[in-house]
Every structure is written in C-alpha cells, then in structure tokens.
Scaffold this motif. Structure first.
Motif, PDB file in Angstrom:
ATOM      1  N   ALA A 185     -22.556 -43.120 -13.926  1.00 46.79           N
ATOM      2  CA  ALA A 185     -23.709 -42.219 -13.892  1.00 46.79           C
ATOM      3  C   ALA A 185     -24.908 -42.917 -14.498  1.00 46.79           C
ATOM      4  O   ALA A 185     -25.292 -42.630 -15.634  1.00 46.79           O
ATOM      5  CB  ALA A 185     -23.402 -40.931 -14.653  1.00 46.79           C
ATOM      6  N   ILE A 186     -25.506 -43.816 -13.766  1.00 44.39           N
ATOM      7  CA  ILE A 186     -26.622 -44.578 -14.321  1.00 44.39           C
ATOM      8  C   ILE A 186     -27.827 -43.684 -14.579  1.00 44.39           C
ATOM      9  O   ILE A 186     -28.479 -43.781 -15.621  1.00 44.39           O
ATOM     10  CB  ILE A 186     -26.979 -45.738 -13.374  1.00 44.39           C
TER      11      ILE A 186
ATOM     12  N   ARG B 138     -24.261 -47.328 -21.979  1.00 46.05           N
ATOM     13  CA  ARG B 138     -23.961 -48.287 -20.919  1.00 46.05           C
ATOM     14  C   ARG B 138     -23.258 -47.535 -19.798  1.00 46.05           C
ATOM     15  O   ARG B 138     -22.383 -46.701 -20.053  1.00 46.05           O
ATOM     16  CB  ARG B 138     -23.043 -49.388 -21.443  1.00 46.05           C
ATOM     17  N   SER B 139     -23.616 -47.804 -18.564  1.00 45.90           N
ATOM     18  CA  SER B 139     -23.049 -47.089 -17.424  1.00 45.90           C
ATOM     19  C   SER B 139     -22.966 -48.029 -16.228  1.00 45.90           C
ATOM     20  O   SER B 139     -23.416 -49.178 -16.287  1.00 45.90           O
ATOM     21  CB  SER B 139     -23.886 -45.847 -17.089  1.00 45.90           C
ATOM     22  N   TYR B 140     -22.382 -47.528 -15.138  1.00 45.80           N
ATOM     23  CA  TYR B 140     -22.224 -48.364 -13.951  1.00 45.80           C
ATOM     24  C   TYR B 140     -22.227 -47.495 -12.708  1.00 45.80           C
ATOM     25  O   TYR B 140     -22.150 -46.263 -12.780  1.00 45.80           O
ATOM     26  CB  TYR B 140     -20.910 -49.163 -14.025  1.00 45.80           C
ATOM     27  N   ARG B 141     -22.311 -48.127 -11.563  1.00 49.28           N
ATOM     28  CA  ARG B 141     -22.139 -47.445 -10.276  1.00 49.28           C
ATOM     29  C   ARG B 141     -21.301 -48.334  -9.367  1.00 49.28           C
ATOM     30  O   ARG B 141     -21.703 -49.453  -9.026  1.00 49.28           O
ATOM     31  CB  ARG B 141     -23.478 -47.134  -9.605  1.00 49.28           C
ATOM     32  N   ALA B 142     -20.111 -47.834  -8.992  1.00 50.42           N
ATOM     33  CA  ALA B 142     -19.216 -48.588  -8.121  1.00 50.42           C
ATOM     34  C   ALA B 142     -19.646 -48.434  -6.670  1.00 50.42           C
ATOM     35  O   ALA B 142     -20.263 -47.431  -6.297  1.00 50.42           O
ATOM     36  CB  ALA B 142     -17.780 -48.102  -8.300  1.00 50.42           C
ATOM     37  N   PRO B 143     -19.343 -49.404  -5.827  1.00 47.04           N
ATOM     38  CA  PRO B 143     -19.684 -49.278  -4.404  1.00 47.04           C
ATOM     39  C   PRO B 143     -18.948 -48.110  -3.760  1.00 47.04           C
ATOM     40  O   PRO B 143     -17.814 -47.778  -4.138  1.00 47.04           O
ATOM     41  CB  PRO B 143     -19.211 -50.615  -3.808  1.00 47.04           C
ATOM     42  N   SER B 144     -19.571 -47.481  -2.787  1.00 49.37           N
ATOM     43  CA  SER B 144     -18.936 -46.388  -2.057  1.00 49.37           C
ATOM     44  C   SER B 144     -18.049 -46.953  -0.954  1.00 49.37           C
ATOM     45  O   SER B 144     -18.160 -48.118  -0.569  1.00 49.37           O
ATOM     46  CB  SER B 144     -20.000 -45.476  -1.445  1.00 49.37           C
TER      47      SER B 144
ATOM     48  N   LEU C 155     -18.759 -56.318  -2.311  1.00 50.04           N
ATOM     49  CA  LEU C 155     -19.852 -55.745  -3.095  1.00 50.04           C
ATOM     50  C   LEU C 155     -19.385 -55.401  -4.509  1.00 50.04           C
ATOM     51  O   LEU C 155     -18.371 -54.720  -4.702  1.00 50.04           O
ATOM     52  CB  LEU C 155     -20.370 -54.492  -2.395  1.00 50.04           C
ATOM     53  N   ARG C 156     -20.101 -55.884  -5.508  1.00 49.34           N
ATOM     54  CA  ARG C 156     -19.753 -55.649  -6.908  1.00 49.34           C
ATOM     55  C   ARG C 156     -20.453 -54.404  -7.450  1.00 49.34           C
ATOM     56  O   ARG C 156     -21.500 -54.001  -6.941  1.00 49.34           O
ATOM     57  CB  ARG C 156     -20.160 -56.860  -7.773  1.00 49.34           C
ATOM     58  N   PRO C 157     -19.926 -53.789  -8.540  1.00 47.84           N
ATOM     59  CA  PRO C 157     -20.581 -52.620  -9.137  1.00 47.84           C
ATOM     60  C   PRO C 157     -21.921 -52.985  -9.769  1.00 47.84           C
ATOM     61  O   PRO C 157     -22.137 -54.129 -10.186  1.00 47.84           O
ATOM     62  CB  PRO C 157     -19.593 -52.140 -10.205  1.00 47.84           C
ATOM     63  N   GLU C 158     -22.793 -52.015  -9.845  1.00 46.06           N
ATOM     64  CA  GLU C 158     -24.023 -52.149 -10.619  1.00 46.06           C
ATOM     65  C   GLU C 158     -23.730 -51.794 -12.075  1.00 46.06           C
ATOM     66  O   GLU C 158     -22.963 -50.864 -12.356  1.00 46.06           O
ATOM     67  CB  GLU C 158     -25.110 -51.227 -10.075  1.00 46.06           C
ATOM     68  N   LEU C 159     -24.348 -52.504 -13.009  1.00 47.02           N
ATOM     69  CA  LEU C 159     -24.181 -52.249 -14.440  1.00 47.02           C
ATOM     70  C   LEU C 159     -25.545 -51.973 -15.058  1.00 47.02           C
ATOM     71  O   LEU C 159     -26.534 -52.605 -14.679  1.00 47.02           O
ATOM     72  CB  LEU C 159     -23.532 -53.446 -15.131  1.00 47.02           C
ATOM     73  N   ALA C 160     -25.589 -51.033 -16.012  1.00 50.80           N
ATOM     74  CA  ALA C 160     -26.890 -50.637 -16.553  1.00 50.80           C
ATOM     75  C   ALA C 160     -26.796 -50.294 -18.035  1.00 50.80           C
ATOM     76  O   ALA C 160     -25.773 -49.818 -18.532  1.00 50.80           O
ATOM     77  CB  ALA C 160     -27.440 -49.444 -15.783  1.00 50.80           C
ATOM     78  N   TRP C 161     -27.920 -50.556 -18.745  1.00 51.73           N
ATOM     79  CA  TRP C 161     -28.151 -50.072 -20.105  1.00 51.73           C
ATOM     80  C   TRP C 161     -29.267 -49.040 -20.043  1.00 51.73           C
ATOM     81  O   TRP C 161     -30.255 -49.238 -19.328  1.00 51.73           O
ATOM     82  CB  TRP C 161     -28.564 -51.208 -21.041  1.00 51.73           C
TER      83      TRP C 161
ATOM     84  N   VAL D 190     -35.525 -45.393 -20.527  1.00 46.88           N
ATOM     85  CA  VAL D 190     -35.657 -46.737 -19.971  1.00 46.88           C
ATOM     86  C   VAL D 190     -34.277 -47.207 -19.532  1.00 46.88           C
ATOM     87  O   VAL D 190     -33.298 -47.092 -20.297  1.00 46.88           O
ATOM     88  CB  VAL D 190     -36.247 -47.719 -20.999  1.00 46.88           C
ATOM     89  N   ARG D 191     -34.183 -47.730 -18.310  1.00 51.59           N
ATOM     90  CA  ARG D 191     -32.901 -48.208 -17.787  1.00 51.59           C
ATOM     91  C   ARG D 191     -33.069 -49.604 -17.196  1.00 51.59           C
ATOM     92  O   ARG D 191     -34.026 -49.854 -16.465  1.00 51.59           O
ATOM     93  CB  ARG D 191     -32.350 -47.262 -16.717  1.00 51.59           C
ATOM     94  N   LYS D 192     -32.118 -50.494 -17.481  1.00 48.70           N
ATOM     95  CA  LYS D 192     -32.086 -51.831 -16.901  1.00 48.70           C
ATOM     96  C   LYS D 192     -30.777 -51.997 -16.136  1.00 48.70           C
ATOM     97  O   LYS D 192     -29.697 -51.785 -16.691  1.00 48.70           O
ATOM     98  CB  LYS D 192     -32.208 -52.898 -17.987  1.00 48.70           C
ATOM     99  N   ILE D 193     -30.866 -52.362 -14.874  1.00 50.00           N
ATOM    100  CA  ILE D 193     -29.705 -52.429 -13.978  1.00 50.00           C
ATOM    101  C   ILE D 193     -29.504 -53.858 -13.508  1.00 50.00           C
ATOM    102  O   ILE D 193     -30.455 -54.527 -13.092  1.00 50.00           O
ATOM    103  CB  ILE D 193     -29.902 -51.502 -12.758  1.00 50.00           C
ATOM    104  N   ASP D 194     -28.263 -54.329 -13.560  1.00 50.19           N
ATOM    105  CA  ASP D 194     -27.894 -55.648 -13.052  1.00 50.19           C
ATOM    106  C   ASP D 194     -27.013 -55.504 -11.805  1.00 50.19           C
ATOM    107  O   ASP D 194     -26.352 -54.490 -11.611  1.00 50.19           O
ATOM    108  CB  ASP D 194     -27.136 -56.447 -14.122  1.00 50.19           C
TER     109      ASP D 194
END
Length: 729
Positions: A147-148, A485-491, A518-524, A546-550
C-alpha cells in the motif's frame, strides 16, 4: 502540436437462483418477525453513535487514520462503495478506481475488515452492510505493506442484538433506467447472532456512452499526413446478485466465533460498434468494427474468525479464509473494409479460474507499563489459471478464407507470507507512539504454453513508526509524525496476461505483452500532520506526505517487426509530495443567526516526478490539484434535509514513455440530494449526480521518428438521477 491539442479540451419465469433467493427472503423475514415482533418497531440509530466513538478513538491512536461513517457514505443514496467514496475529502475516484492524492489507483490498497477482498468485487457489498471506512495514509504493521499510497479499510457492521430488517430500493436513470434492491435482516438466538444481506441490480454502465475520437498524424513539417474520426457506440448491460450471510457466536468465557461471506453472480453483455471515417488517406484496412462480448462471473469470499481471551490479559485472534472466482468470457468480432466486405471474423472464448486461501494469527497483550503489544503472521496463496482460444477467419481479396487458431494458457501461483509485531506505547500522559515491524515475502510462479516458466521472490522489511503528540490536556490539538516502508507487487495482468494483438494495430492502438520478470516497486513514506478538533465544533487538519519509489512500473511502447506492443517494465524511481488541508464546521459557529448548515472543505496539492523521463510532464498522475466542498442543511420545522457536493480536479499532460503522452482535461462535478423522513423508519431520497453535465475530453500524443499522432477522445456528458426508498422494520 501540444498547445493545439490542449485547446480542444475545453419479464419471464424466475431462474432457480432467483427462486431460492426469494424463498430465503420470505423465510428469513417470517422467522425474524416471529422471534421478536416488538423489537422490529424500534428504529436503529446504531451506526452514527458507533462511528462517532470510532472517530474519538482515532484521535488518541498513534496510527493516523480518517473515519468515514455510514451516514456520510449514504447521503446521496449511492448503491456502491466506489461511487460513495468520490465525495469523501482526500479521496479521488478516477475511471472507477478509488485512489489517494499524489498517486494512481493501483497504489491504494482496499481491504474488507482488514483483509483483501479476494475473489470478489468491493462493489458487490451492499451499502447496508458497511459500518464505516477507515483511511490510513501510512498503514499499520497488522495490514499488508502492499500500500504505497495508503490503505482504505471497509469495516462491516456488527450484527445487532435485536431482530431488525432494512430495505432500500433505488431507481435511477442516466442513459437508460436502472434498478437496485438491498435487503438486510438480522436476529439473535441465545449466544448466536446471524444476519443475511442480499443485493440485486440491473444497470447500464455510463462507460457505454457514445464517444468520438479524432486522430491526426503530422510529419516533422507539421503537414497533415492522415486524418480520421472513430465513432464508438456501445451498450453495456449488467445484472448482479450478491448474497452475504453472517453469523457470530459468543460465550460467557470470552470465546467469539464469527463469519462473513460474499457470494456474487454477475453477467455483463456488451455490444460495441466502431466506425472509422477517413477524411485524408485511409491508413487502416478496417473501416468498421462490430463486437459482441459476454462475461459471466461467479465469485465467493468467506472468512471465519475465532477470538478468545486467556491468561487474563492475552487475546488470540485467528482468521481463516477461502476465495474463488470463475469467469467465462466470449466475444464475436466482425471487421469490415471500406467497401463493407468482411475482412476478418474473430471469435474468442476465455475461461479464467482463481482460487486461494488465507489465514491470520494475531496475539494481543499489554506489555510492561503503558505498552500494548500485538504480533502474529499473515499468509495467503492464490492460483490463477487462464485459458483462451481465439479463432481468426481472414478473407483475402479473392474471397478465400484463411483460418488461424491461437490457443494460449497461463498459470500462476502468488504466495504471500508475513510476520509482524507492533508496540503501541503511551508515554508522558498525552502522547503515544506506534512502532511496528513487518517482514513480508511475495513469491510468484508463472508459466504458460507460450511463456517461459519464471519464478520471482521478493522480500520486504517494512518498519512503521508513527507518533502522536497531544499539545494540550483536552486533546483538541495534535501533532503527528510518521515514517513507513511499503511495496507494490506486479499484478497478474502485468505478469502473465495472454498476448493479445489488436486489429488495426498502430502506435495508438498497440497490442499487449506480459512481463513475467517484472519486479515489485519499493517505497519509503513520511507524513507530518497537525489536527484540531475543538469543543467549538470547528475541525481542521493539515497534512503533508512525501514518498520515494524505486523500481517504478511504467508502460513501455515498442515496435516489434511491423506491430506495436505495450508492456510494463521497471524504470527508475519516482518522488511524490502532497500537501492537504480539510475543515468542517456548522455555519452557526461564525453566525449565530445562520440556518442549520454544516460546511466542509478540503484541498490537496501534489507534485510528482519520475527519473527516467524528461521534464516537465514526467508525472506519476495527471491529477495534481483537488478541491472538495460539501454543504448540508437540516430544516427545523419539517423533516427535510438537503445537501450538495462540488468537486474540482485539474488535468495535466503526463508522459507515459518516450513515445506516448497522455492529455487530460480538468473536471468539475456538482451533486445534489434531498431527503424527506416520513417517520423514524421510512424515508425518501432524491439525488442528482453531475448536475453541470459537462462533456469530458482526454487524449494522447504518440511520437515516431518522422510523425506525431494526436488523438482526442470526447465522451458524451451524462446526468444521473436516482430515487431511493428506505425503510426499517
């Protein structure tokens, strides 16, 4: 080119299932009345009282969340939770998806009682079942970290202690009349409480509205190379039946067993006609397309919850769930040449099966002084199988047909396992801190007859720290600080969706390719907020996130041979910054002689950038500014309530990739409602959505080496009129 594009925006036998439902309705109603006829005459006002208490608790909780009560959700008589959420401050509904400011809908996690709604659609949940909605912008260690942008948790009503029944009939009209019926009944016998909710409806989707697309291709000298219009006319009919049984069993010893289920049947029938009108150079072999599409779906989602308190202070909660979905999709397409001859006939049959299980174990106990500790684990596994058979009959210039078969199968298993611990610490006397740590692993295995077998494993450590500082003893002013810290996995669509090539393939009409790598997105994420809830009834909140996504997921557009394809890839990083403000007060707060008006206002501004694309349009979302205002009036001398909701959101160009730019138009919508209460049990509600009835346009720009193609889509405006009859007994 860009400036020019932007200026353009300006009746029969009942089937067996229905007979069964009718029998359930009659039997359940008769039983409830026989058990407790007196209590049925008592009106229920439980929702508002409960929601108010939850709001007060949220003000003392270190985990920042916003509470939206059932009464607020149902003000305009909406029949789905998605429609109801569009008027909630700080929430955006775009293209039928709920999202939080600063990011698209794919980044917002939707939960039902703390669990993902696997195998079912949130809009199949009757509004009469929903108690409240909780909005988390940073989340909690107890929930999934996928849940980014944040989490929207839909909380269902608890089963009332007394026998009750409620019914709501909704009649509406936009492009065609529609009807929805909701019914909910509950009762209690000794330690067992049970309820049944049923919703049924027949609708015509507004997305079947006529649409005009104008496409122009120019060379580097700005000379027109080709120009055409495509006119889309569609009818989208939907039938839906949702059955939702619930029960709860409690003992004097503290044991609690409860269950809730969502069983839904739906059928979509879509008919579309697309006509291409070439005003300069016919660039496509197809001038007219006719498509008839059918989707019959059955889904179920069921959770069993067991809770017990032992050793005086320790509580254990176990959740076990199963889910499943079966969809049968078929389509028949005819594609005609400019001379009205059949060029291609395509039939497609697709069967999709999804199933899985989930479990959650949670232990809660007070720790040492002023600490409450919770820990446990979550686990789920879902299998998705997809089989699609497509048959193309191609007719050449001599009238000879060629048959091509395309049989694609895909299979994927997505497993998620997580361990979490959270400590809620009350320090000093007025301030709290929530410190959580969650380890979550996502394992994706995919294979198919036209795909290589791929296995991906992603492990994410998610620390979540949130603090609440009460600035005065009355707790009217608070300061919040948090980081997570959160992430979003590919659908599954992104990973294993069967390859699909579109007719009239072009840069603006590409096919779709899956990307199993496709790799997951990672965020702070970091949040700061100031809240005020005074005894003077003036409430206001100021927030910044503020969110930063890799490893950002973006659409890549490429040409392979003579065909254009679209595919999701990992591409760089992104930064999102959002500032928001909302306030609510009665007008009498400032004018003693003012009428009974309650006002609310919210505004949100976002700035987003992506590292892999050039400025200035390297945005995460085209929506950067949203404004929401609501007014409600309650008459003193007669049982009438009135209200209105005015919403604005801007539209900005968005660079999807180096070959494609989206164009968006700002939107302004006004909704109004009127409510007449005949008595405490019966009321009539009239609402009108989109009073301004403004047309909305969007578009694209596509870039090739020698050409720039612009497409502008304009959809016919609509206005939805809805009449609700609501009765409790």
């Amino acid at each position: 080119m860009k400036n020019k594009s932007q200026t353009k925006f300006g009746h029969s036998e009942k089937p067996p299932r229905m007979k069964l439902v009718c029998a359930l309705l009659i039997g359940f109603s008769t039983h409830s009345q026989a058990q407790n006829p007196v209590s049925l005459m008592q009106p229920t006002q439980q929702v508002e009282v409960k929601a108010k208490s939850e709001t007060e608790n949220a003000r003392r909780d270190a985990s920042a969340k916003t509470i939206v009560a059932n009464a607020e959700l149902q003000r305009f008589g909406d029949t789905t939770i998605t429609d109801a959420m569009k008027r909630v401050p700080g929430v955006i509904v775009s293209n039928g998806r709920i999202q939080l400011p600063g990011m698209g809908g794919q980044y917002t996690q939707i939960l039902l009682d703390g669990e993902p709604l696997r195998g079912a659609n949130i809009d199949h949940i009757p509004m009469l079942m929903i108690d409240r909605v909780e909005i988390y912008r940073l989340g909690s260690a107890e929930f999934s970290s996928a849940a980014i942008a944040g989490t929207i948790n839909i909380i269902l009503k608890k089963i009332p202690r007394d026998a009750q029944q409620q019914v709501k009939l909704s009649l509406s009209d936009a492009f065609a009349p529609a009807a929805n019926l909701e019914w909910r009944a509950s009762d209690k016998r000794d330690n067992l409480s049970y309820a049944l909710s049923i919703a049924a409806g027949q609708n015509r989707n507004i997305f079947g509205a006529p649409r005009l697309s104008s496409v122009t291709m120019r060379d580097l000298n700005n000379d027109i190379v080709s120009e055409y219009d495509s006119r889309f006319v569609g009818t989208v009919k939907n039938k839906m039946l949702s059955i939702n049984p619930e029960f709860q069993y409690k003992t004097a010893g503290g044991l609690s067993i409860s269950s809730n289920s969502v069983i839904a049947f739906s059928r979509d029938q879509v008919g579309t006609d697309m006509n291409y009108e070439f005003s300069r150079q016919a660039t496509f072999p197809i001038a007219y397309e006719r498509d008839r599409f059918s989707d019959a779906s059955q889904s179920a989602n069921s959770n069993l919850k067991i809770g017990h308190r032992f050793l005086e202070d320790v509580r254990i909660d176990l959740t076990l769930g199963v889910s499943g979905n079966y969809s049968k999709i078929s389509s028949h397409e005819l594609h005609f040449t400019p001379t009205a001859a059949v060029d291609l006939e395509r039939t497609m049959n697709r069967i999709r099966r999804r199933g899985g299980f989930n479990s959650t174990l949670k232990l809660s106990t007070p720790g040492f002084k002023n600490h409450d500790i919770v820990g446990g684990w979550n686990g789920s596994s879902q299998v998705d199988s997809d089989q699609r058979l497509s048959v193309d009959r191609k007719v050449n210039n001599s009238g000879i047909s060629t048959i091509t078969l395309d049989d694609q199968t895909t299979h994927s298993v997505v497993s998620r396992w997580a361990f979490f611990m959270q400590d809620d610490w009350r320090f000093q006397k007025t301030s709290t801190a929530s410190m959580g740590l969650r380890w979550e692993t996502v394992r994706v295995e995919t294979e198919g007859n036209q795909l290589f077998a791929v296995k991906n494993v992603a492990n994410v450590w998610s620390p979540i720290v949130q603090t609440l500082w009460q600035l005065n003893p009355e707790n009217t002013d608070r300061l919040r600080l948090g980081v997570s810290r959160s992430y979003r996995a590919p659908s599954n669509f992104q990973l294993v969706n069967p390859r699909f090539k579109r007719v009239n393939n072009s840069i603006e009409n590409p096919g779709y390719l899956a990307n199993p790598n496709l790799r997951p997105e990672l965020a702070w994420s970091m949040e700061a907020a100031y809240e005020h809830n005074g005894s003077d009834k003036w409430n206001y909140n100021l927030r910044s996130v503020v969110r930063k996504i890799d490893d950002l997921h973006r659409q890549d557009l490429s040409k392979i041979g003579d065909d254009w394809w679209r595919q999701f890839v990992n591409a760089g990083e992104a930064l999102s910054k959002t500032v928001s403000m909302d306030t609510q007060f009665p007008l009498k707060r400032f004018m003693a002689t003012a009428p009974e008006l309650n006002l609310s206002f919210s505004v949100s501004k976002s700035w987003t950038t992506m590292s892999n694309l050039p400025k200035p349009d390297n945005r995460l979302t085209p929506i950067s500014l949203t404004v929401n205002s609501n007014v409600d009036y309650t008459a003193k001398d007669f049982p009438l309530s009135l209200g209105a909701s005015l919403r604005y959101r801007d539209g900005n160009p968005l660079l999807v990739n180096l070959s494609q730019r989206e164009l968006h138009q700002a939107q302004t919508q006004l909704d109004m409602y009127g409510l007449w209460k005949f008595d405490k049990k019966t009321q009539l509600r009239l609402s009108i959505d989109n009073m301004l009835k403004r047309a909305y346009a969007s578009g694209f720009e596509f870039y090739e080496r020698e050409f720039i193609t612009t497409r502008i889509d304009t959809q016919r405006p609509y206005q939805l009129v809805r009449l609700n009859f609501e009765h409790s007994f």
